[in-house]
Write a protein that holds these residues in place. Structure first.
Motif, PDB file in Angstrom:
ATOM      1  N   CYS A 124      41.665 -30.774  44.749  1.00 19.78           N
ATOM      2  CA  CYS A 124      41.933 -29.477  43.843  1.00 19.78           C
ATOM      3  C   CYS A 124      40.774 -29.439  42.614  1.00 19.78           C
ATOM      4  O   CYS A 124      40.093 -28.421  42.362  1.00 19.78           O
ATOM      5  CB  CYS A 124      43.190 -29.806  43.276  1.00 19.78           C
ATOM      6  N   THR A 125      40.269 -30.772  42.336  1.00 25.47           N
ATOM      7  CA  THR A 125      39.161 -30.775  41.045  1.00 25.47           C
ATOM      8  C   THR A 125      37.976 -30.117  41.701  1.00 25.47           C
ATOM      9  O   THR A 125      37.265 -29.365  41.236  1.00 25.47           O
ATOM     10  CB  THR A 125      39.034 -32.170  40.787  1.00 25.47           C
ATOM     11  N   GLN A 126      37.600 -30.730  42.862  1.00 25.74           N
ATOM     12  CA  GLN A 126      36.429 -30.353  43.615  1.00 25.74           C
ATOM     13  C   GLN A 126      36.464 -28.668  43.820  1.00 25.74           C
ATOM     14  O   GLN A 126      35.417 -28.035  43.546  1.00 25.74           O
ATOM     15  CB  GLN A 126      36.230 -30.901  44.867  1.00 25.74           C
ATOM     16  N   LEU A 127      37.472 -28.084  44.420  1.00 23.86           N
ATOM     17  CA  LEU A 127      37.382 -26.780  44.603  1.00 23.86           C
ATOM     18  C   LEU A 127      37.553 -26.016  43.476  1.00 23.86           C
ATOM     19  O   LEU A 127      36.921 -24.736  43.238  1.00 23.86           O
ATOM     20  CB  LEU A 127      38.647 -26.670  45.438  1.00 23.86           C
ATOM     21  N   LEU A 128      38.165 -26.234  42.319  1.00 24.98           N
ATOM     22  CA  LEU A 128      38.226 -25.445  40.940  1.00 24.98           C
ATOM     23  C   LEU A 128      36.767 -25.701  40.548  1.00 24.98           C
ATOM     24  O   LEU A 128      36.232 -24.645  39.977  1.00 24.98           O
ATOM     25  CB  LEU A 128      39.164 -26.087  40.051  1.00 24.98           C
ATOM     26  N   ALA A 129      36.090 -26.519  40.495  1.00 27.60           N
ATOM     27  CA  ALA A 129      34.819 -26.891  39.792  1.00 27.60           C
ATOM     28  C   ALA A 129      33.695 -26.222  40.887  1.00 27.60           C
ATOM     29  O   ALA A 129      32.567 -26.028  40.259  1.00 27.60           O
ATOM     30  CB  ALA A 129      34.474 -28.227  39.988  1.00 27.60           C
ATOM     31  N   GLU A 130      33.880 -25.739  41.841  1.00 31.87           N
ATOM     32  CA  GLU A 130      33.057 -24.753  42.756  1.00 31.87           C
ATOM     33  C   GLU A 130      32.516 -23.688  42.012  1.00 31.87           C
ATOM     34  O   GLU A 130      31.360 -23.113  41.986  1.00 31.87           O
ATOM     35  CB  GLU A 130      33.548 -24.441  44.184  1.00 31.87           C
ATOM     36  N   SER A 131      33.631 -23.010  41.222  1.00 28.89           N
ATOM     37  CA  SER A 131      33.279 -21.776  40.566  1.00 28.89           C
ATOM     38  C   SER A 131      33.743 -21.781  39.343  1.00 28.89           C
ATOM     39  O   SER A 131      33.297 -20.850  38.419  1.00 28.89           O
ATOM     40  CB  SER A 131      34.035 -20.457  41.379  1.00 28.89           C
ATOM     41  N   ALA A 132      34.504 -22.729  38.843  1.00 23.25           N
ATOM     42  CA  ALA A 132      34.699 -22.615  37.074  1.00 23.25           C
ATOM     43  C   ALA A 132      33.638 -23.120  36.385  1.00 23.25           C
ATOM     44  O   ALA A 132      32.919 -24.108  36.793  1.00 23.25           O
ATOM     45  CB  ALA A 132      36.060 -23.563  36.948  1.00 23.25           C
ATOM     46  N   PRO A 133      33.259 -23.036  35.283  1.00 22.12           N
ATOM     47  CA  PRO A 133      32.201 -23.257  34.441  1.00 22.12           C
ATOM     48  C   PRO A 133      32.663 -24.884  34.052  1.00 22.12           C
ATOM     49  O   PRO A 133      33.542 -25.266  34.100  1.00 22.12           O
ATOM     50  CB  PRO A 133      32.229 -22.351  33.391  1.00 22.12           C
ATOM     51  N   THR A 134      31.389 -25.352  33.583  1.00 26.43           N
ATOM     52  CA  THR A 134      31.662 -26.799  33.042  1.00 26.43           C
ATOM     53  C   THR A 134      32.458 -27.004  31.791  1.00 26.43           C
ATOM     54  O   THR A 134      33.068 -28.005  31.422  1.00 26.43           O
ATOM     55  CB  THR A 134      30.279 -27.182  32.791  1.00 26.43           C
ATOM     56  N   ASP A 135      32.476 -25.787  30.920  1.00 26.39           N
ATOM     57  CA  ASP A 135      33.470 -25.717  29.909  1.00 26.39           C
ATOM     58  C   ASP A 135      34.817 -24.885  30.159  1.00 26.39           C
ATOM     59  O   ASP A 135      35.224 -24.145  29.324  1.00 26.39           O
ATOM     60  CB  ASP A 135      32.659 -25.315  28.638  1.00 26.39           C
ATOM     61  N   ALA A 136      35.159 -24.854  31.220  1.00 27.83           N
ATOM     62  CA  ALA A 136      36.395 -24.047  31.790  1.00 27.83           C
ATOM     63  C   ALA A 136      37.567 -24.449  30.858  1.00 27.83           C
ATOM     64  O   ALA A 136      37.867 -25.358  30.605  1.00 27.83           O
ATOM     65  CB  ALA A 136      36.630 -24.342  33.199  1.00 27.83           C
ATOM     66  N   ARG A 137      38.418 -23.205  30.964  1.00 32.67           N
ATOM     67  CA  ARG A 137      39.668 -23.179  30.264  1.00 32.67           C
ATOM     68  C   ARG A 137      40.686 -23.021  31.574  1.00 32.67           C
ATOM     69  O   ARG A 137      40.299 -22.048  32.332  1.00 32.67           O
ATOM     70  CB  ARG A 137      39.938 -22.037  29.298  1.00 32.67           C
ATOM     71  N   VAL A 138      41.562 -24.020  31.553  1.00 34.36           N
ATOM     72  CA  VAL A 138      42.160 -24.285  33.006  1.00 34.36           C
ATOM     73  C   VAL A 138      43.519 -24.253  32.735  1.00 34.36           C
ATOM     74  O   VAL A 138      44.208 -24.913  31.547  1.00 34.36           O
ATOM     75  CB  VAL A 138      41.781 -25.586  33.600  1.00 34.36           C
ATOM     76  N   LEU A 139      44.303 -23.248  33.299  1.00 34.37           N
ATOM     77  CA  LEU A 139      45.856 -23.273  33.265  1.00 34.37           C
ATOM     78  C   LEU A 139      46.559 -24.155  34.403  1.00 34.37           C
ATOM     79  O   LEU A 139      46.293 -23.877  35.369  1.00 34.37           O
ATOM     80  CB  LEU A 139      46.172 -21.764  33.569  1.00 34.37           C
ATOM     81  N   VAL A 140      47.647 -24.795  33.790  1.00 33.83           N
ATOM     82  CA  VAL A 140      48.265 -25.878  34.825  1.00 33.83           C
ATOM     83  C   VAL A 140      49.629 -25.353  34.623  1.00 33.83           C
ATOM     84  O   VAL A 140      50.332 -25.595  33.717  1.00 33.83           O
ATOM     85  CB  VAL A 140      48.129 -27.299  34.615  1.00 33.83           C
ATOM     86  N   LEU A 141      50.061 -24.613  35.970  1.00 32.30           N
ATOM     87  CA  LEU A 141      51.713 -24.494  35.921  1.00 32.30           C
ATOM     88  C   LEU A 141      52.163 -25.452  36.665  1.00 32.30           C
ATOM     89  O   LEU A 141      52.221 -25.839  37.552  1.00 32.30           O
ATOM     90  CB  LEU A 141      51.913 -23.123  36.475  1.00 32.30           C
TER      91      LEU A 141
END
Length: 223
Positions: free
Chosen positions: A31-48
């Motif tokens: 999951c970390t890898q897949l999110l990082a494919e397109s999220a920026p290095t300073d991403a704001r991430v929502l975890v439900l």
């Protein structure tokens, strides 16, 4: 099925997912890898479904500049998440409630792991749509939860496999059977085709399966 109202269950929470979910640690890494494919290095991430904090900790350790908003209906589990995050806790805002209490964003990525199968079926699309509204266009969402065929005896087979895996992981047979019965009664499980259709109905595109561990499946989709 509010197991997390029990302080002992909360205290032992971190022991359970690796014993019940095949490949749990690798699922979090994927999951970390897949999110990082397109999220920026300073991403704001929502975890439900952020209670417990296990995925938050994995994400935070791998991506030192990501910031997080975590949502969960259990105060006790959110407190555990803060403890689990440890030195990374200052990078996360934790919110008590359901998706409607989450900030509007826009977020660069989102995750919902081992949570959607607890959401009643009539609330599944509204919950996914609320996630979609909070994401930037093209932002990734990863989800993983129980998902298997519900017909022709398949449901019973997969539930027994769930219990058998728990026993092979060291859980006592009577506890594994109790867990199987509780899942059968309280958890809202759909087939993989239905799960994928609901993601598309909620507005997500490029829905791709990336994980299967016995009766658990995972997808990545784009807002």
């Amino acid at each position: 099925m509010d197991a997390y109202a029990d302080p002992d269950a909360v205290a032992r929470y971190a022991e359970r997912p690796p014993r019940l979910v095949p490949g749990f640690a690798d699922l979090q890494r994927m999951c970390t890898q897949l999110l990082a494919e397109s999220a920026p290095t300073d991403a704001r991430v929502l975890v439900l479904g952020a209670g417990g904090g296990l995925e938050l900790r994995t994400f935070a350790q791998a991506q030192p500049h990501w910031r997080f908003d975590g949502v969960d209906p259990s105060d006790a589990m959110l407190a555990l998440a803060a403890r689990t995050l440890g030195a990374h806790a200052h990078r996360a805002q934790l919110h008590h409630g359901y998706i409607d209490i989450a900030p509007d964003g826009p977020f660069d990525a989102a995750a919902c792991l081992l949570t959607l199968h607890f959401v009643p079926l009539h609330e599944r699309v509204p919950t996914l749509a609320a996630l979609h509204r909070r994401l930037r266009p093209g932002a990734p969402l990863v989800v993983a939860h129980m998902s298997f065929d519900q017909h022709d005896g398949a449901r019973a087979r997969w539930l027994h496999r769930y219990a058998d895996f728990a026993v092979s992981s060291g859980i006592a047979p009577e506890q594994a059977e109790h867990g199987r019965a509780a899942v059968a009664e309280h958890v809202h499980i759909l087939s993989p085709a239905q799960d994928e259709a609901l993601l598309r109905e909620a507005g997500f595109s490029r829905v791709e399966s990336f994980y299967q561990g016995l009766g658990f499946r995972g997808w990545i989709a784009l807002a």
